[in-house]
Each structure stands twice: as C-alpha cells, then as structure tokens.
Design a protein around this motif. Structure first.
Motif, mmCIF file in Angstrom:
data_model
loop_
_atom_site.group_PDB
_atom_site.id
_atom_site.type_symbol
_atom_site.label_atom_id
_atom_site.label_comp_id
_atom_site.label_asym_id
_atom_site.label_seq_id
_atom_site.Cartn_x
_atom_site.Cartn_y
_atom_site.Cartn_z
ATOM 1 N N LYS A 162 51.925 58.506 1.364
ATOM 2 C CA LYS A 162 50.589 57.935 1.567
ATOM 3 C C LYS A 162 49.509 58.971 1.268
ATOM 4 N N ILE A 163 49.706 60.198 1.736
ATOM 5 C CA ILE A 163 48.732 61.266 1.501
ATOM 6 C C ILE A 163 48.634 61.586 0.021
ATOM 7 N N LEU A 212 45.518 61.207 -4.824
ATOM 8 C CA LEU A 212 45.450 60.923 -6.257
ATOM 9 C C LEU A 212 44.387 59.869 -6.546
ATOM 10 N N GLY A 213 44.322 58.843 -5.690
ATOM 11 C CA GLY A 213 43.296 57.807 -5.848
ATOM 12 C C GLY A 213 41.894 58.345 -5.670
ATOM 13 N N LYS A 214 41.739 59.255 -4.718
ATOM 14 C CA LYS A 214 40.425 59.864 -4.480
ATOM 15 C C LYS A 214 39.972 60.654 -5.703
ATOM 16 N N VAL A 215 40.876 61.448 -6.255
ATOM 17 C CA VAL A 215 40.529 62.257 -7.422
ATOM 18 C C VAL A 215 40.246 61.356 -8.625
ATOM 19 N N THR A 216 41.094 60.351 -8.809
ATOM 20 C CA THR A 216 40.904 59.423 -9.934
ATOM 21 C C THR A 216 39.595 58.656 -9.787
ATOM 22 N N GLY A 264 38.633 54.630 -4.781
ATOM 23 C CA GLY A 264 39.836 54.995 -5.539
ATOM 24 C C GLY A 264 41.059 55.146 -4.661
ATOM 25 N N CYS A 265 40.833 55.444 -3.377
ATOM 26 C CA CYS A 265 41.955 55.615 -2.441
ATOM 27 C C CYS A 265 42.716 54.320 -2.213
ATOM 28 N N ASN A 266 42.017 53.202 -2.153
ATOM 29 C CA ASN A 266 42.660 51.937 -1.789
ATOM 30 C C ASN A 266 43.685 51.435 -2.802
ATOM 31 N N PRO A 267 43.332 51.230 -4.074
ATOM 32 C CA PRO A 267 44.332 50.639 -4.981
ATOM 33 C C PRO A 267 45.519 51.557 -5.262
ATOM 34 N N ILE A 268 45.267 52.825 -5.403
ATOM 35 C CA ILE A 268 46.372 53.742 -5.702
ATOM 36 C C ILE A 268 47.125 54.081 -4.419
ATOM 37 N N GLY A 269 46.417 54.246 -3.313
ATOM 38 C CA GLY A 269 47.069 54.535 -2.040
ATOM 39 C C GLY A 269 47.967 53.410 -1.570
#
Length: 135
Positions: free
Chosen positions: A55-56, A61-65, A86-91
């Motif tokens: 999860k982390i 990765l979503g945050k950076v993307t 960005g955190c939601n879809p990738i996370g």
C-alpha cells in the motif's frame, strides 16, 4: 512574504504521512483478527508487513506520478492537488500485488496440504478399488 519560506511550508503539505497511517490501520485490523482467533500471530505479522508495504509503495508511486502529471499538464499550482489524487487510482491497485505476494509466500504450504490430502485419501481409494474388484 518570503517565497522560499512559503515553498518550504507548501512542501510539507504533500507529505500525507502514508506510511504511518497505513501501518497503524493494518496493524489494528490484523490484531483484531488475532484477538478473535481468525488469524495466527505469525500470519498476522506477514499480512501486516505485506499489506502495509504494498500500500505504501503504490500510494507513493501514485503521489509521484500525480505530482508529475499535475505540474506537467497544468503547472505548479496543481502540484498538491494532483499529488493527492494520484494516490487513489494507483494505490488501490496494491491489493492485487499484496494478494499475489501472499499467494507466492503460501505456495509451499499449499503444496504440503495437497500432498497430505493425497496421503490421507490413498487408503480410502485403495479400499474402494478393493470393493469394486471384489464384486
């Protein structure tokens, strides 16, 4: 107002404390399962580590993307917003990775279970064959 000081304060806004919150949530939920005897302590530790780590990693990765997309597409004023979204879809994809890792860790136990099942059922199957051949 000093621009450098403002930017340094804004930089802290993108830190969502994801690792701490995630670890606490997974620890609490697995501790509850251990308390109800739904899960062994050893399994709970593995689940906490695997679930939290995936999860982390995926949320980071979503945050950076998201931050990169926000700054590239819309400019610096959207960096915080897109970093958050960005955190939601990738996370959310971390569940698939977590399940994959858990299955990979359990392959040895699954193999032992299948072998034990066949060893257990072999005498029964032999007796059935004897009865069928006797008729």
């Amino acid at each position: 107002m000093d621009n450098k000081k403002t930017l340094s304060h804004a930089e802290d806004l993108t830190d969502f404390e994801i690792p701490y919150i995630t670890f606490i949530v997974h620890t609490a939920s697995n501790a509850k399962r251990v308390w109800r005897n739904d899960l062994a302590v050893e399994e709970a530790v593995i689940y906490i580590l695997v679930d939290s780590t995936t999860k982390i990693a995926f949320a980071s990765l979503g945050k950076v993307t998201g931050t990169a997309l926000g700054i590239t597409l819309f400019g610096p004023q959207f960096t915080l917003l897109w970093g958050r979204y960005g955190c939601n879809p990738i996370g959310s994809q971390s569940n698939y990775a977590s399940n994959f890792i858990k299955k990979a860790l359990a392959r040895h136990e699954e193999k032992e279970l299948k072998e034990s099942f066949f060893i257990l059922t072999e005498p029964v199957l032999n007796k059935v064959d004897e009865i069928q051949n006797a008729k």
